[in-house]
Design a protein around this motif. Structure first.
Motif, PDB file in Angstrom:
ATOM      1  N   GLY A 111      -7.483  -8.711   0.931  1.00  0.00           N
ATOM      2  CA  GLY A 111      -6.514  -7.633   0.729  1.00  0.00           C
ATOM      3  C   GLY A 111      -7.167  -6.378   0.188  1.00  0.00           C
ATOM      4  O   GLY A 111      -8.181  -6.424  -0.504  1.00  0.00           O
ATOM      5  N   SER A 112      -6.578  -5.237   0.495  1.00  0.00           N
ATOM      6  CA  SER A 112      -7.141  -3.966   0.056  1.00  0.00           C
ATOM      7  C   SER A 112      -7.075  -3.800  -1.455  1.00  0.00           C
ATOM      8  O   SER A 112      -7.851  -3.055  -2.033  1.00  0.00           O
ATOM      9  CB  SER A 112      -6.412  -2.806   0.737  1.00  0.00           C
ATOM     10  N   ASN A 113      -6.167  -4.504  -2.113  1.00  0.00           N
ATOM     11  CA  ASN A 113      -6.076  -4.419  -3.564  1.00  0.00           C
ATOM     12  C   ASN A 113      -7.133  -5.278  -4.263  1.00  0.00           C
ATOM     13  O   ASN A 113      -7.233  -5.267  -5.476  1.00  0.00           O
ATOM     14  CB  ASN A 113      -4.679  -4.818  -4.042  1.00  0.00           C
ATOM     15  N   MET A 114      -7.938  -5.999  -3.494  1.00  0.00           N
ATOM     16  CA  MET A 114      -8.992  -6.846  -4.072  1.00  0.00           C
ATOM     17  C   MET A 114     -10.373  -6.236  -3.825  1.00  0.00           C
ATOM     18  O   MET A 114     -11.356  -6.946  -3.689  1.00  0.00           O
ATOM     19  CB  MET A 114      -8.918  -8.254  -3.485  1.00  0.00           C
ATOM     20  N   THR A 115     -10.430  -4.910  -3.759  1.00  0.00           N
ATOM     21  CA  THR A 115     -11.704  -4.220  -3.609  1.00  0.00           C
ATOM     22  C   THR A 115     -11.829  -3.172  -4.710  1.00  0.00           C
ATOM     23  O   THR A 115     -10.822  -2.705  -5.256  1.00  0.00           O
ATOM     24  CB  THR A 115     -11.818  -3.521  -2.242  1.00  0.00           C
ATOM     25  N   ILE A 116     -13.070  -2.821  -5.019  1.00  0.00           N
ATOM     26  CA  ILE A 116     -13.301  -1.763  -5.992  1.00  0.00           C
ATOM     27  C   ILE A 116     -14.401  -0.852  -5.462  1.00  0.00           C
ATOM     28  O   ILE A 116     -15.093  -1.174  -4.494  1.00  0.00           O
ATOM     29  CB  ILE A 116     -13.681  -2.308  -7.386  1.00  0.00           C
ATOM     30  N   LEU A 117     -14.578   0.280  -6.104  1.00  0.00           N
ATOM     31  CA  LEU A 117     -15.630   1.236  -5.771  1.00  0.00           C
ATOM     32  C   LEU A 117     -15.643   1.601  -4.291  1.00  0.00           C
ATOM     33  O   LEU A 117     -16.685   1.594  -3.642  1.00  0.00           O
ATOM     34  CB  LEU A 117     -16.998   0.699  -6.197  1.00  0.00           C
ATOM     35  N   GLY A 118     -14.482   1.851  -3.759  1.00  0.00           N
ATOM     36  CA  GLY A 118     -14.400   2.317  -2.382  1.00  0.00           C
ATOM     37  C   GLY A 118     -14.499   1.239  -1.323  1.00  0.00           C
ATOM     38  O   GLY A 118     -14.921   1.508  -0.213  1.00  0.00           O
ATOM     39  N   GLY A 119     -14.159   0.019  -1.663  1.00  0.00           N
ATOM     40  CA  GLY A 119     -14.093  -1.015  -0.646  1.00  0.00           C
ATOM     41  C   GLY A 119     -15.040  -2.186  -0.803  1.00  0.00           C
ATOM     42  O   GLY A 119     -15.194  -2.976   0.117  1.00  0.00           O
ATOM     43  N   ILE A 120     -15.688  -2.337  -1.942  1.00  0.00           N
ATOM     44  CA  ILE A 120     -16.558  -3.501  -2.152  1.00  0.00           C
ATOM     45  C   ILE A 120     -15.673  -4.684  -2.521  1.00  0.00           C
ATOM     46  O   ILE A 120     -14.924  -4.634  -3.485  1.00  0.00           O
ATOM     47  CB  ILE A 120     -17.588  -3.236  -3.262  1.00  0.00           C
TER      48      ILE A 120
END
Length: 146
Positions: A111-120
Motif C-alpha cells: 500500500g502507498s501508506n506503507m512507504t516513506i521518503l518518496g516511495g521506499i
C-alpha cells in the motif's frame, strides 16, 4: 586483540553503538507502525521482527558494557533477518512467485501508506537495516582479528 579479550578500542565501541542504533530505530519504527498506526504486520514482517527486536536489546546492553564478544551471538540473528528480508523484498518486487503472499492479511506492505521518503517500501527498509547491522558486525569481527 581478540574478541575473547573483551577490551574494545574506541572505533569498535562506535561501530557497536551504530549497529545498536540501527536496530533500535528499526524496532521503534515497527512498534510505531503496529501499535500507534494500528497496521497489522504480515507473516514475513513478523519473522523479521523476531530477529530485530532481540538485536535492539542485546546490542544495547553490549554497547553499554563495551562487550565486543557479543558479535558472535548477534550476527546469526542479523544474517537470518537479512535472508528473510531479502526473500520478502524479492517477493514484494515480484521476482519470486510464491503461494505465500506477503502481507496477505490485514494491511499490505504494498500500500502507498506503507512507504516513506518518496516511495521506499518497508520490506526494502528492513533489508537495508539488517544488511547494515550484519556488515557492521562482520566489520567488528574482522577488526578484532587484525
Amino acid at each position: 586483540m581478540t574478541l575473547a579479550q573483551n577490551q574494545p578500542d574506541n572505533m569498535g565501541w562506535w561501530l557497536l553503538s551504530l549497529a545498536w542504533s540501527i536496530a533500535l530505530v528499526s524496532t521503534l519504527s515497527a512498534l510505531f507502525i503496529g501499535e500507534i498506526l494500528g497496521q497489522m504486520p504480515c507473516v514475513l514482517c513478523w519473522y523479521q521482527r523476531i530477529c530485530m527486536f532481540p538485536l535492539a536489546l542485546i546490542l544495547g546492553i553490549a554497547a553499554l558494557r563495551s562487550d565486543m564478544s557479543i558479535v558472535w551471538y548477534t550476527l546469526p540473528l542479523a544474517l537470518i533477518g537479512t535472508l528473510i528480508a531479502a526473500y520478502h523484498s524479492l517477493t514484494y518486487a515480484g521476482y519470486i512467485l510464491t503461494p505465500i503472499v506477503p502481507c496477505g492479511q490485514g494491511t499490505s506492505c504494498t500500500g502507498s501508506n506503507m512507504t516513506i521518503l518518496g516511495g521506499i517500501s518497508l520490506p526494502y527498509l528492513s533489508l537495508a537495516a539488517f544488511t547494515a547491522v550484519s556488515l557492521i558486525l562482520c566489520t567488528l569481527i574482522r577488526k578484532s582479528d587484525a
